[in-house]
Design an enzyme around this catalytic site. Structure first.
Site, mmCIF file in Angstrom:
data_model
loop_
_atom_site.group_PDB
_atom_site.id
_atom_site.type_symbol
_atom_site.label_atom_id
_atom_site.label_comp_id
_atom_site.label_asym_id
_atom_site.label_seq_id
_atom_site.Cartn_x
_atom_site.Cartn_y
_atom_site.Cartn_z
ATOM 1 N N HIS A 90 0.840 -1.208 0.000
ATOM 2 C CA HIS A 90 0.000 0.000 0.000
ATOM 3 C C HIS A 90 0.872 1.254 0.000
ATOM 4 O O HIS A 90 1.320 1.717 1.046
ATOM 5 C CB HIS A 90 -0.932 -0.011 1.220
ATOM 6 C CG HIS A 90 -1.973 1.065 1.191
ATOM 7 N ND1 HIS A 90 -3.322 0.803 1.260
ATOM 8 C CD2 HIS A 90 -1.873 2.411 1.075
ATOM 9 C CE1 HIS A 90 -3.999 1.945 1.200
ATOM 10 N NE2 HIS A 90 -3.128 2.939 1.101
ATOM 11 N N HIS A 92 1.258 5.068 -2.355
ATOM 12 C CA HIS A 92 0.757 5.906 -3.457
ATOM 13 C C HIS A 92 1.922 6.514 -4.230
ATOM 14 O O HIS A 92 2.783 7.172 -3.634
ATOM 15 C CB HIS A 92 -0.136 7.016 -2.912
ATOM 16 C CG HIS A 92 -1.395 6.498 -2.259
ATOM 17 N ND1 HIS A 92 -2.609 6.501 -2.899
ATOM 18 C CD2 HIS A 92 -1.606 5.916 -1.055
ATOM 19 C CE1 HIS A 92 -3.527 5.966 -2.103
ATOM 20 N NE2 HIS A 92 -2.941 5.605 -0.972
ATOM 21 N N ASP A 94 1.848 9.016 -6.205
ATOM 22 C CA ASP A 94 1.802 10.482 -6.120
ATOM 23 C C ASP A 94 2.104 10.999 -4.712
ATOM 24 O O ASP A 94 2.106 12.206 -4.491
ATOM 25 C CB ASP A 94 0.462 11.022 -6.635
ATOM 26 C CG ASP A 94 -0.741 10.228 -6.161
ATOM 27 O OD1 ASP A 94 -0.590 9.060 -5.779
ATOM 28 O OD2 ASP A 94 -1.859 10.790 -6.160
ATOM 29 N N GLY A 246 -9.474 8.271 -1.596
ATOM 30 C CA GLY A 246 -10.095 9.588 -1.424
ATOM 31 C C GLY A 246 -10.904 9.676 -0.143
ATOM 32 O O GLY A 246 -11.022 8.687 0.597
ATOM 33 N N HIS A 273 -9.641 1.322 0.216
ATOM 34 C CA HIS A 273 -9.383 2.102 1.425
ATOM 35 C C HIS A 273 -10.660 2.085 2.266
ATOM 36 O O HIS A 273 -11.721 2.491 1.773
ATOM 37 C CB HIS A 273 -9.087 3.554 1.080
ATOM 38 C CG HIS A 273 -7.707 3.825 0.582
ATOM 39 N ND1 HIS A 273 -7.283 3.461 -0.666
ATOM 40 C CD2 HIS A 273 -6.657 4.452 1.179
ATOM 41 C CE1 HIS A 273 -6.021 3.857 -0.820
ATOM 42 N NE2 HIS A 273 -5.610 4.466 0.280
ATOM 43 N N GLU A 276 -10.477 3.935 7.692
ATOM 44 C CA GLU A 276 -9.398 4.897 7.980
ATOM 45 C C GLU A 276 -10.028 6.225 8.400
ATOM 46 O O GLU A 276 -9.782 6.718 9.485
ATOM 47 C CB GLU A 276 -8.535 5.088 6.723
ATOM 48 C CG GLU A 276 -7.446 6.144 6.863
ATOM 49 C CD GLU A 276 -6.847 6.557 5.512
ATOM 50 O OE1 GLU A 276 -7.477 6.308 4.469
ATOM 51 O OE2 GLU A 276 -5.753 7.145 5.514
ATOM 52 N N ASP A 354 2.252 4.126 2.782
ATOM 53 C CA ASP A 354 1.189 4.995 2.250
ATOM 54 C C ASP A 354 1.800 6.067 1.337
ATOM 55 O O ASP A 354 1.465 6.139 0.171
ATOM 56 C CB ASP A 354 0.364 5.634 3.375
ATOM 57 C CG ASP A 354 -1.109 5.799 2.980
ATOM 58 O OD1 ASP A 354 -1.494 5.304 1.909
ATOM 59 O OD2 ASP A 354 -1.864 6.437 3.734
HETATM 60 ZN ZN LIG Z 1 -3.615 4.980 0.958
#
Ligand SMILES: [Zn+2]
Length: 414
Positions: A90, A92, A94, A246, A273, A276, A354
């Site tokens: 997991h 990202h 970006d 998101g 996701h 969270e 993350d």
């Molecule tokens: Zn994430």
């Protein structure tokens, strides 16, 4: 010089006159004496009263007992953990740019950033001190600003894999949303560019990589479906999964279930996701309405004991992120993070960053944190590495091979 005979743990020990209690203990066992220095042990006299180890032994015939309160295994250094073979599920793309690359791309593309040095940029992008998941996500707007060309996406994906390989990550699944690169790029261009960068890095490093595409909860479900339709065409080219990311609260996953269904129908694995920025009902929805095979975070799973039991029974892996959860206030502090509790309750938990840049951590850092802040020992850390390998979105035979390879590497190190 005259020597005195005293007794330590029922054993006779001869020490010099004027020796301390600690000297007497050291004469019997240096390891025990070292424990006294770390407060993992203390000394009592013949009747069980605690004595100061720095005091002199006194007269001949003195009786001392060493009481060990904790036999601590030696700590594992961050350097050692960096050498461990690891896998990450997991992260990202970006959220994981090199700061220097980001500055270079901004100059080339005439994009204004809040800082013009790598250090300043790291600070400006740091999500420490944000107040919510929603605020955390605004940091991604800055990174995405320089990721709107195919060349930039390719380079960032390449460098990302090289950086992970350098800390012995043998398998990684990296995610991003091609939807956030429109209108500059078509979905096809936005998927092919990182795949090119990944392919080059895989050839150079040997690290295995899978790409996960993310629908976005706050965008129209029709866009998620459109993305899934394009992504399934790249199933044999490196796209391994579909995810939904998101702002979670108020944006239910089930609105996007058509996209998940299409992904599953065409053989893409699904994660989501959940748990969270919202409660266990959101996890339930990801599993039941969307068919997620793994859960991104799942931090709040424990609030629903029946759901936790189900997740354990079905062996549904959680992609957990300690530091990120702290930053988004999914947990108030590291010591209250449920990671260790879930592990002990039999949940298939994994450790992940993350966002390497926005969260300011490497995978090695996360393992070290689990060791130092949550007290996971070597065997538990090994279990977490293997959990990640066993939860990879790979065909069965490749997954088995990955687990076997990492297990034998770990055995050699341990
Ligand atoms: Zn994430």
């Amino acid at each position: 010089m005259a020597r005195l005979r005293v007794f330590v743990n029922e054993r006779p020990v001869d020490v010099a006159r004027g020796a301390t209690v600690r000297d007497a203990v050291a004469a019997l066992d240096h390891g025990l004496a070292d424990l006294l220095a770390t407060a993992a042990a203390y000394v009592t006299d013949g009747v069980g009263r605690q004595v100061d180890a720095r005091d002199p032994v006194g007269e001949a015939g003195g009786v001392f007992r060493v009481v060990v309160t904790a036999r601590r295994a030696p700590a594992i250094s961050k350097e050692a953990l960096r050498r461990w073979p690891k896998a990450e599920l997991h992260v990202h793309l970006d959220g994981s740019l090199r700061p220097a690359t980001m500055l270079e791309l901004a100059r080339e593309q005439h994009v204004r950033l809040p800082a013009d040095t790598p250090e300043g940029l790291t600070l400006a992008l740091s999500v420490q001190g944000v107040h919510s998941l929603e605020e955390y996500l605004t940091k991604y707007q800055l990174t995405l600003a320089v990721m709107q060309t195919a060349a930039a996406l390719e380079r960032i994906a390449y460098e990302f894999v090289v950086d992970l390989a350098a800390e012995q990550v043998r398998y990684v699944e990296v995610r991003y949303s091609p939807l956030l690169h429109r209108p500059a790029l078509t979905l096809t261009q936005a998927i092919e560019a990182p795949l090119r960068g990944i392919e080059r890095a895989v050839r150079e490093t040997g690290t295995r990589v899978g790409l996960i595409v993310c629908g976005i909860r706050t965008l129209p479900p029709a866009m998620s479906l459109e993305l899934a339709q394009v992504a399934v065409g790249y199933r044999s080219a490196g796209v391994v999964g579909f995810d939904l990311a998101g702002a979670e609260h108020g944006h239910p996953a089930e609105d996007h279930r058509a996209a998940f269904a299409l992904a599953v129908q065409h053989g893409l694995a699904c994660t989501c996701h959940a748990g969270e920025g919202d409660g266990p009902a959101s996890i339930h929805q990801a599993l039941q309405s969307c068919g997620a095979q793994r859960i991104g975070h799942g931090t709040r799973l424990g609030e629903d004991p029946a759901l936790l039991e189900y997740v354990v029974a079905q062996r549904i892996p959680l992609e957990m992120c300690l530091t990120s959860n702290l930053h988004t206030h999914a947990v108030p502090s590291l010591t209250t993070h449920p990671f260790r509790r879930y592990l002990e309750q039999g949940v298939v938990v994994t450790l992940n960053t993350d966002g390497r840049l926005v969260d300011g951590v490497t995978l090695t850092d996360e393992y070290h944190l689990a060791h130092t802040a949550l007290g996971l020992g070597k065997d538990e850390l090994v279990r977490v590495v293997l959990n990640a390998c066993e939860s990879a979105f790979l065909p069965e035979f490749e997954r088995v091979a990955l687990v076997a390879r990492i297990q034998s590497e770990l055995e050699k190190i341990a």
